[in-house]
Scaffold this motif. Structure first.
Motif, short mmCIF file in Angstrom:
data_model
loop_
_atom_site.label_atom_id
_atom_site.label_comp_id
_atom_site.label_asym_id
_atom_site.label_seq_id
_atom_site.Cartn_x
_atom_site.Cartn_y
_atom_site.Cartn_z
N LEU A 14 96.36 -6.54 43.91
CA LEU A 14 97.27 -7.49 44.55
C LEU A 14 98.44 -6.76 45.22
N GLU A 15 99.00 -5.79 44.53
CA GLU A 15 100.13 -5.05 45.07
C GLU A 15 99.74 -4.17 46.26
N ARG A 16 98.50 -3.76 46.33
CA ARG A 16 98.03 -2.90 47.43
C ARG A 16 97.75 -3.68 48.72
N ILE A 17 97.54 -4.97 48.63
CA ILE A 17 97.27 -5.78 49.82
C ILE A 17 98.57 -5.89 50.62
N THR A 18 98.58 -5.29 51.80
CA THR A 18 99.82 -5.26 52.59
C THR A 18 99.70 -5.92 53.95
N SER A 19 98.49 -6.10 54.46
CA SER A 19 98.37 -6.72 55.78
C SER A 19 97.02 -7.40 55.96
N ALA A 20 96.99 -8.29 56.94
CA ALA A 20 95.76 -8.99 57.32
C ALA A 20 95.65 -8.93 58.84
N LYS A 21 94.43 -8.82 59.32
CA LYS A 21 94.20 -8.79 60.77
C LYS A 21 93.03 -9.67 61.13
N LEU A 22 93.21 -10.43 62.22
CA LEU A 22 92.15 -11.23 62.80
C LEU A 22 91.80 -10.62 64.15
N ASN A 23 90.56 -10.20 64.30
CA ASN A 23 90.11 -9.55 65.54
C ASN A 23 91.03 -8.39 65.93
N GLY A 24 91.54 -7.67 64.94
CA GLY A 24 92.38 -6.51 65.18
C GLY A 24 93.85 -6.80 65.37
N GLN A 25 94.25 -8.07 65.38
CA GLN A 25 95.65 -8.44 65.55
C GLN A 25 96.24 -8.86 64.20
N GLU A 26 97.45 -8.39 63.95
CA GLU A 26 98.14 -8.68 62.69
C GLU A 26 98.33 -10.19 62.51
N VAL A 27 98.06 -10.63 61.29
CA VAL A 27 98.27 -12.02 60.89
C VAL A 27 99.23 -11.99 59.70
N PRO A 28 100.27 -12.81 59.70
CA PRO A 28 101.20 -12.77 58.57
C PRO A 28 100.56 -13.24 57.27
N ILE A 29 100.89 -12.57 56.19
CA ILE A 29 100.50 -13.01 54.86
C ILE A 29 101.64 -13.88 54.34
N VAL A 30 101.34 -15.13 54.00
CA VAL A 30 102.40 -16.03 53.54
C VAL A 30 102.48 -16.11 52.02
N SER A 31 101.38 -15.79 51.34
CA SER A 31 101.46 -15.76 49.88
C SER A 31 100.35 -14.88 49.30
N LYS A 32 100.68 -14.25 48.18
CA LYS A 32 99.74 -13.47 47.38
C LYS A 32 100.00 -13.85 45.94
N GLU A 33 98.96 -14.28 45.24
CA GLU A 33 99.12 -14.69 43.86
C GLU A 33 97.99 -14.15 43.00
N ARG A 34 98.31 -13.96 41.73
CA ARG A 34 97.29 -13.56 40.77
C ARG A 34 97.37 -14.50 39.59
N GLY A 35 96.24 -15.04 39.21
CA GLY A 35 96.12 -15.85 38.00
C GLY A 35 95.08 -15.20 37.12
N GLY A 36 95.51 -14.42 36.15
CA GLY A 36 94.56 -13.66 35.33
C GLY A 36 93.90 -12.60 36.17
N THR A 37 92.60 -12.72 36.37
CA THR A 37 91.87 -11.73 37.17
C THR A 37 91.52 -12.27 38.57
N ILE A 38 92.02 -13.46 38.90
CA ILE A 38 91.74 -14.06 40.20
C ILE A 38 92.92 -13.82 41.15
N ILE A 39 92.60 -13.31 42.34
CA ILE A 39 93.60 -13.02 43.36
C ILE A 39 93.39 -14.00 44.51
#
Length: 90
Positions: A14-39
């Motif tokens: 979870l901590e390593r996820i820093t960016s998302a891209k759609l077709n090579g273009q940056e997309v903002p990440i609005v939330s990252k959550e962990r519930g037990g082993t589910i991200i």
């Protein structure tokens, strides 16, 4: 592997996820959550895309954590957002 170790691995991922891209273009990440082993990762809305072909999550060094390929045409005046949900298992 015990549950505590799997949760530790999930937190590290979870901590390593820093960016998302759609077709090579940056997309903002609005939330990252962990519930037990589910991200769960949610992106912000993307507009003005005519086709969704590749969406990916990246780590702090630019390495691909997970990616999806598609051939989705997007109608005019539509926006896209994405949800990634995965579980760390043994």
């Amino acid at each position: 592997m015990n549950q505590q170790y799997l949760e530790r691995v999930a937190q590290d991922l979870l901590e390593r996820i820093t960016s998302a891209k759609l077709n090579g273009q940056e997309v903002p990440i609005v939330s990252k959550e962990r519930g037990g082993t589910i991200i769960t990762v949610m992106t912000g809305r993307v507009e003005d895309q005519k086709k969704a072909e590749h969406i990916a999550l990246y780590d702090e060094q630019g390495g691909v954590i997970t990616e999806r390929f598609s051939n989705l045409d997007v109608s005019a005046n539509r926006s896209l957002d994405f949800r990634f949900e995965f579980e760390v298992t043994s």
